[in-house]
Motif scaffolding. Sequence first.
Motif, mmCIF file in Angstrom:
data_model
loop_
_atom_site.group_PDB
_atom_site.id
_atom_site.type_symbol
_atom_site.label_atom_id
_atom_site.label_comp_id
_atom_site.label_asym_id
_atom_site.label_seq_id
_atom_site.Cartn_x
_atom_site.Cartn_y
_atom_site.Cartn_z
ATOM 1 N N ALA A 10 28.439 27.364 30.362
ATOM 2 C CA ALA A 10 29.249 26.826 29.213
ATOM 3 C C ALA A 10 28.758 27.258 28.055
ATOM 4 C CB ALA A 10 29.042 25.281 29.237
ATOM 5 N N VAL A 11 29.839 27.345 27.076
ATOM 6 C CA VAL A 11 29.700 27.925 25.712
ATOM 7 C C VAL A 11 30.234 26.828 24.701
ATOM 8 C CG1 VAL A 11 30.445 29.677 24.122
ATOM 9 C CG2 VAL A 11 30.146 30.321 26.514
ATOM 10 N N GLY A 12 29.386 26.632 23.704
ATOM 11 C CA GLY A 12 29.678 25.545 22.841
ATOM 12 C C GLY A 12 28.955 24.318 23.019
ATOM 13 N N PHE A 13 28.689 23.718 24.365
ATOM 14 C CA PHE A 13 28.290 22.653 24.761
ATOM 15 C C PHE A 13 27.256 22.872 25.986
ATOM 16 C CE2 PHE A 13 32.134 23.260 27.038
ATOM 17 C CZ PHE A 13 31.820 22.487 28.489
ATOM 18 N N GLU A 14 26.642 21.771 26.115
ATOM 19 C CA GLU A 14 25.922 21.821 27.337
ATOM 20 C C GLU A 14 26.807 21.008 28.647
ATOM 21 O OE1 GLU A 14 22.544 22.460 28.116
ATOM 22 O OE2 GLU A 14 22.501 23.592 26.088
ATOM 23 N N GLY A 15 26.845 21.805 29.681
ATOM 24 C CA GLY A 15 27.467 21.325 30.924
ATOM 25 C C GLY A 15 27.395 22.424 32.002
ATOM 26 N N ASP A 16 28.109 22.026 33.022
ATOM 27 C CA ASP A 16 27.918 22.692 34.303
ATOM 28 C C ASP A 16 28.822 23.943 33.973
ATOM 29 O OD1 ASP A 16 26.991 20.578 35.759
ATOM 30 O OD2 ASP A 16 28.976 20.041 36.377
ATOM 31 N N ASP A 17 28.359 25.230 34.939
ATOM 32 C CA ASP A 17 28.862 26.377 34.750
ATOM 33 C C ASP A 17 30.401 26.510 35.152
ATOM 34 O OD1 ASP A 17 26.381 27.454 34.482
ATOM 35 O OD2 ASP A 17 26.369 28.359 36.366
ATOM 36 N N PHE A 18 31.033 27.348 34.327
ATOM 37 C CA PHE A 18 32.459 27.648 34.398
ATOM 38 C C PHE A 18 32.800 28.600 35.430
ATOM 39 C CE2 PHE A 18 32.840 25.261 30.544
ATOM 40 C CZ PHE A 18 34.218 24.755 30.433
ATOM 41 N N ILE A 19 34.023 28.730 36.138
ATOM 42 C CA ILE A 19 34.365 29.847 36.808
ATOM 43 C C ILE A 19 35.651 30.212 36.167
ATOM 44 C CG2 ILE A 19 35.535 30.612 39.002
ATOM 45 C CD1 ILE A 19 33.563 28.658 40.273
ATOM 46 N N ASN A 20 35.786 31.336 35.588
ATOM 47 C CA ASN A 20 36.842 31.983 35.011
ATOM 48 C C ASN A 20 37.625 33.066 35.493
ATOM 49 O OD1 ASN A 20 36.628 30.668 32.034
ATOM 50 N ND2 ASN A 20 34.608 30.983 32.810
ATOM 51 N N LEU A 21 38.720 33.242 35.226
ATOM 52 C CA LEU A 21 39.450 34.258 35.585
ATOM 53 C C LEU A 21 40.661 34.707 34.581
ATOM 54 C CD1 LEU A 21 42.640 33.627 36.970
ATOM 55 C CD2 LEU A 21 41.133 32.410 38.681
ATOM 56 N N VAL A 22 41.516 35.745 34.832
ATOM 57 C CA VAL A 22 42.634 36.004 34.131
ATOM 58 C C VAL A 22 43.704 36.580 34.926
ATOM 59 C CG1 VAL A 22 43.389 37.736 32.415
ATOM 60 C CG2 VAL A 22 41.293 36.781 32.028
ATOM 61 N N ALA A 23 44.915 35.861 34.412
ATOM 62 C CA ALA A 23 46.022 36.334 35.518
ATOM 63 C C ALA A 23 47.038 36.989 34.347
ATOM 64 C CB ALA A 23 46.794 34.905 35.518
ATOM 65 N N GLY A 24 47.691 38.231 34.922
ATOM 66 C CA GLY A 24 48.666 38.794 34.266
ATOM 67 C C GLY A 24 50.016 38.862 34.813
ATOM 68 N N PHE A 25 50.969 38.760 33.971
ATOM 69 C CA PHE A 25 52.329 38.696 34.363
ATOM 70 C C PHE A 25 53.356 39.202 33.486
ATOM 71 C CE2 PHE A 25 50.958 34.669 33.309
ATOM 72 C CZ PHE A 25 51.987 34.128 32.497
ATOM 73 N N THR A 26 54.673 39.680 33.821
ATOM 74 C CA THR A 26 55.700 39.955 32.685
ATOM 75 C C THR A 26 56.600 38.805 32.737
ATOM 76 O OG1 THR A 26 55.156 42.300 33.318
ATOM 77 C CG2 THR A 26 57.229 41.584 32.246
ATOM 78 N N THR A 27 56.945 38.206 31.464
ATOM 79 C CA THR A 27 57.916 37.136 31.560
ATOM 80 C C THR A 27 58.559 37.334 30.137
ATOM 81 O OG1 THR A 27 58.390 34.874 31.888
ATOM 82 C CG2 THR A 27 56.209 35.619 30.812
#
Length: 159
Positions: free
Chosen positions: A42-59
């Motif tokens: 976690a960034v900016g606070f104490e907490g459980d780990d995050f899982i992150n991803l990025v999505a890409g699309f045309t719209t």
Amino acid sequence: MPEVYVAAGSNVEPERNLAQAVSQLEREFAAVRFSPWYRNRAVGFEGDDFINLVAGFTTDLQVVARLHAIEAQCGRPRNAPRWAPRSMDLDVLLYGDLVCDERRLRLPRPDLLKRAYMLGPLAALAPGVMHPTAKLTIGELWERFDRASHPLERVPRIP
């Protein structure tokens, strides 16, 4: 139509919530692509780990309102605190080469160049995309990033 890149992250039942968000993004946006999934602290606070991803699309659709609806379906209220655990966080990183500095939307996302959990997955998905203000590719920006100070751990995608 512009190419849009959206960061997704969760530290509250992250596997379940990200799987739900991925499913919703696939329904909302044709031909959506996804980066690998990464675990980070976690960034900016104490907490459980995050899982992150990025999505890409045309719209050419109104993206922000649709992302807010997906966040709500994953259990995140609109008035959720900024630096706190969250079931789902969806942030527009890039919207084509649009540069915008309004109260409710700043593009490119200002902290994209400071956050490994945004830049790393984006570099995995779209390394050749040019950052509209840094004037370097996302891959070049990731190569220059201090990854040792911001470790990411690749995790398997939940179906």
